[in-house]
Design an enzyme around this catalytic site. Structure first.
Site, PDB file in Angstrom:
ATOM      1  N   TYR A 211      45.351  48.046  30.330  1.00  0.00           N
ATOM      2  CA  TYR A 211      46.221  48.947  29.583  1.00  0.00           C
ATOM      3  C   TYR A 211      45.511  49.971  28.707  1.00  0.00           C
ATOM      4  O   TYR A 211      46.145  50.907  28.214  1.00  0.00           O
ATOM      5  CB  TYR A 211      47.215  48.121  28.763  1.00  0.00           C
ATOM      6  CG  TYR A 211      48.152  47.362  29.666  1.00  0.00           C
ATOM      7  CD1 TYR A 211      49.212  47.997  30.288  1.00  0.00           C
ATOM      8  CD2 TYR A 211      47.931  46.019  29.955  1.00  0.00           C
ATOM      9  CE1 TYR A 211      50.047  47.326  31.158  1.00  0.00           C
ATOM     10  CE2 TYR A 211      48.768  45.326  30.829  1.00  0.00           C
ATOM     11  CZ  TYR A 211      49.821  45.993  31.424  1.00  0.00           C
ATOM     12  OH  TYR A 211      50.632  45.313  32.296  1.00  0.00           O
TER      13      TYR A 211
ATOM     14  N   GLU B  35      46.430  40.735  31.713  1.00  0.00           N
ATOM     15  CA  GLU B  35      45.093  41.236  32.023  1.00  0.00           C
ATOM     16  C   GLU B  35      44.779  42.386  31.063  1.00  0.00           C
ATOM     17  O   GLU B  35      45.172  43.529  31.306  1.00  0.00           O
ATOM     18  CB  GLU B  35      45.017  41.707  33.477  1.00  0.00           C
ATOM     19  CG  GLU B  35      45.205  40.603  34.506  1.00  0.00           C
ATOM     20  CD  GLU B  35      45.067  41.123  35.928  1.00  0.00           C
ATOM     21  OE1 GLU B  35      43.924  41.220  36.407  1.00  0.00           O
ATOM     22  OE2 GLU B  35      46.105  41.437  36.541  1.00  0.00           O
TER      23      GLU B  35
ATOM     24  N   ARG C 162      46.611  49.493  44.465  1.00  0.00           N
ATOM     25  CA  ARG C 162      45.702  50.616  44.707  1.00  0.00           C
ATOM     26  C   ARG C 162      46.380  51.773  45.444  1.00  0.00           C
ATOM     27  O   ARG C 162      45.776  52.459  46.252  1.00  0.00           O
ATOM     28  CB  ARG C 162      44.442  50.153  45.450  1.00  0.00           C
ATOM     29  CG  ARG C 162      43.526  49.309  44.576  1.00  0.00           C
ATOM     30  CD  ARG C 162      42.338  48.789  45.331  1.00  0.00           C
ATOM     31  NE  ARG C 162      42.719  47.726  46.240  1.00  0.00           N
ATOM     32  CZ  ARG C 162      42.876  46.449  45.888  1.00  0.00           C
ATOM     33  NH1 ARG C 162      42.686  46.090  44.634  1.00  0.00           N
ATOM     34  NH2 ARG C 162      43.210  45.537  46.772  1.00  0.00           N
TER      35      ARG C 162
ATOM     36  N   LEU D  50      51.373  51.485  39.772  1.00  0.00           N
ATOM     37  CA  LEU D  50      51.351  51.120  38.359  1.00  0.00           C
ATOM     38  C   LEU D  50      51.286  52.370  37.491  1.00  0.00           C
ATOM     39  O   LEU D  50      52.039  52.503  36.520  1.00  0.00           O
ATOM     40  CB  LEU D  50      50.153  50.215  38.071  1.00  0.00           C
ATOM     41  CG  LEU D  50      49.953  49.839  36.600  1.00  0.00           C
ATOM     42  CD1 LEU D  50      51.174  49.105  36.059  1.00  0.00           C
ATOM     43  CD2 LEU D  50      48.691  49.008  36.419  1.00  0.00           C
TER      44      LEU D  50
ATOM     45  N   PHE E 149      56.979  38.256  24.776  1.00  0.00           N
ATOM     46  CA  PHE E 149      58.167  38.822  25.402  1.00  0.00           C
ATOM     47  C   PHE E 149      57.836  39.270  26.812  1.00  0.00           C
ATOM     48  O   PHE E 149      58.537  40.011  27.427  1.00  0.00           O
ATOM     49  CB  PHE E 149      58.729  39.984  24.569  1.00  0.00           C
ATOM     50  CG  PHE E 149      57.702  41.025  24.187  1.00  0.00           C
ATOM     51  CD1 PHE E 149      57.463  42.128  25.012  1.00  0.00           C
ATOM     52  CD2 PHE E 149      56.985  40.926  23.013  1.00  0.00           C
ATOM     53  CE1 PHE E 149      56.537  43.093  24.665  1.00  0.00           C
ATOM     54  CE2 PHE E 149      56.060  41.891  22.644  1.00  0.00           C
ATOM     55  CZ  PHE E 149      55.832  42.966  23.479  1.00  0.00           C
TER      56      PHE E 149
ATOM     57  N   VAL F  15      52.909  44.524  40.242  1.00  0.00           N
ATOM     58  CA  VAL F  15      52.876  45.174  41.554  1.00  0.00           C
ATOM     59  C   VAL F  15      52.489  44.118  42.580  1.00  0.00           C
ATOM     60  O   VAL F  15      51.541  43.353  42.365  1.00  0.00           O
ATOM     61  CB  VAL F  15      51.852  46.338  41.591  1.00  0.00           C
ATOM     62  CG1 VAL F  15      51.829  46.988  42.977  1.00  0.00           C
ATOM     63  CG2 VAL F  15      52.164  47.365  40.511  1.00  0.00           C
TER      64      VAL F  15
END
Length: 409
Positions: free
Chosen positions: A123, A119, A90, A94, A409, A84
């Site tokens: 997730y 990062e 924010r 995402l 990937f 993003v």
């Protein structure tokens, strides 16, 4: 201005890809790398968020197949290019992309989604758990020796050009995929991605080099690497950077490691993204001088929980009722009875009392056998509701070999 989330139109590929590059710092990829991504990325598996005529967020998935405990190779969506623009963070973009993406993956019948994270903190809230770790090392080859097992001296090593040996190496790699969980069965075109060698990626080192290991004329292993050298007061000092090493048995593996240790004019062997149980750790004379270290590698999410848990086998008999939390994919939430052993498994909805409570994130972390449910319980992330259920399930989810993702990937 309002934003629009939509499937990628191939005519907008350049703008879409530029958004990914910008989100990752604006450093352009090598031209040959961009062209290969253009071939590999599937437009109708790609999403973009547009603010007017500007793409401000993007992601895609590859139609992968991944090996799981028991040797099956099952469909999995390989999530890639998640970004993003800083100007649009924010705002929920995402979350919107991940929501749409997982819905699409489910509709395609892929029970797993996997990714590598720039990062890692991002997730977990979308249900991804860290399923594999990667081992790196910087080995002082001037002081560390390799101790060879029987048969290593019978392996014939031969220098080869990367491109000319690529087809044979890919055939060998394909044979090895079912042996270890977490390995990707390479789809068409991915052989070129693993052998891509742009100058910008060499760090001042040589072009990629390849050594083949043969026995009775059959290819039984290979290694790809590059060499960098500096000329100092004490003479030439060099380093070998290993890209990949594959071998069918311990003797072949040891022969290749000895070759890498003994390359002239080098005193350091740099290794990264190896399996955590890589046998070189037991071949070396001094593991401390290898400076081993770990980092997260493959993040995995169960998209269709029942189908995913039935796709693998289990190291020991298991019969346990799981109480699963999954706010992001609520179709997975609730109680499931998992029955399985080394021959197969079933996983169905259940009204029986729960015996283990956990979230889908913990199941993703344990799915390939690289992280134990017992260790997650030690962190308070798995709760035992029936005495003995944790030990039973934790043992069953284990894997003989540590799971490993051989390339990104």
């Amino acid at each position: 201005m309002t934003t629009q989330l939509r499937v990628l139109d191939p005519a907008e590929w350049d703008e879409w890809y530029a958004a990914i590059v910008a989100a990752f710092g604006g450093i352009p990829d090598a031209e040959e790398e961009v062209e290969l991504w253009r071939e590999l990325i599937v437009a109708d598996r790609s999403l973009g968020v547009w603010d007017g005529s500007v793409c401000v967020a993007a992601t895609s998935t590859f139609p992968f197949r991944i090996s799981v405990p028991g040797g099956a190779v099952v469909p999995a969506a390989g999530v890639t290019g998640v970004g993003v623009l800083p100007t649009h963070r924010r705002r929920g973009l995402l979350t919107a992309m991940m929501r749409r993406q997982l819905d699409d993956v489910r509709e395609r019948g892929e029970s797993l989604a996997v990714l590598t994270a720039s990062e890692p903190a991002i997730y977990g809230r979308f249900g991804y758990g860290i399923a594999t770790m990667a081992l790196s090392a910087e080995i002082d080859t001037a002081r560390v020796r390799v101790q060879l097992p029987p048969g290593a001296d019978e392996v014939r090593l031969r220098y080869a050009k990367v491109e000319e040996s690529l087809a044979r190496c890919e055939e060998l790699y394909a044979r090895l995929v079912p042996r270890r969980p977490g390995m990707l069965a390479r789809m068409p075109g991915w052989d070129r991605m693993t052998s891509l060698d742009p100058v910008a990626h060499r760090g001042g080192g040589s072009p990629s080099q390849c050594v083949l290991a043969e026995r009775d004329g059959e290819l039984v292993g290979y290694a790809r690497y590059r060499v960098s050298t500096t000329d100092g007061p004490a003479g030439v000092a060099g380093a070998v950077s290993l890209s990949t090493l594959e071998a069918v048995d311990p003797a072949v593996s040891a022969a290749l490691w000895r070759y890498l240790f003994d390359i002239d004019l080098t005193t350091v062997l740099k290794v990264k993204d190896r399996p955590v149980d890589d046998p070189f750790q037991h071949l070396v004379s001094d593991v401390r001088r290898c400076a081993p270290r770990l980092r997260d590698r493959l993040h995995l999410r169960l998209v269709e929980l029942g189908a995913a848990l039935e796709a693998r086998t289990y190291a020991a008999p298991v019969d346990v009722v799981l109480e699963v939390e999954d706010a992001f994919c609520p179709w997975n939430a609730g109680r499931w009875r998992l029955r399985g052993d080394a021959k197969g498994a079933s996983c169905t909805r259940s009204d029986d009392p729960a015996e283990l409570a956990l979230s889908v994130r913990e199941l993703g972390a344990a799915y390939l056998g690289g992280c134990t449910l017992a260790s997650l319980a030690g962190a308070g992330r798995v709760r035992e509701l029936r005495p003995g259920a944790l030990a039973e399930a934790s043992t069953a989810f284990g894997s003989e070999l540590a799971p490993w993702l051989p390339h990104g990937f």
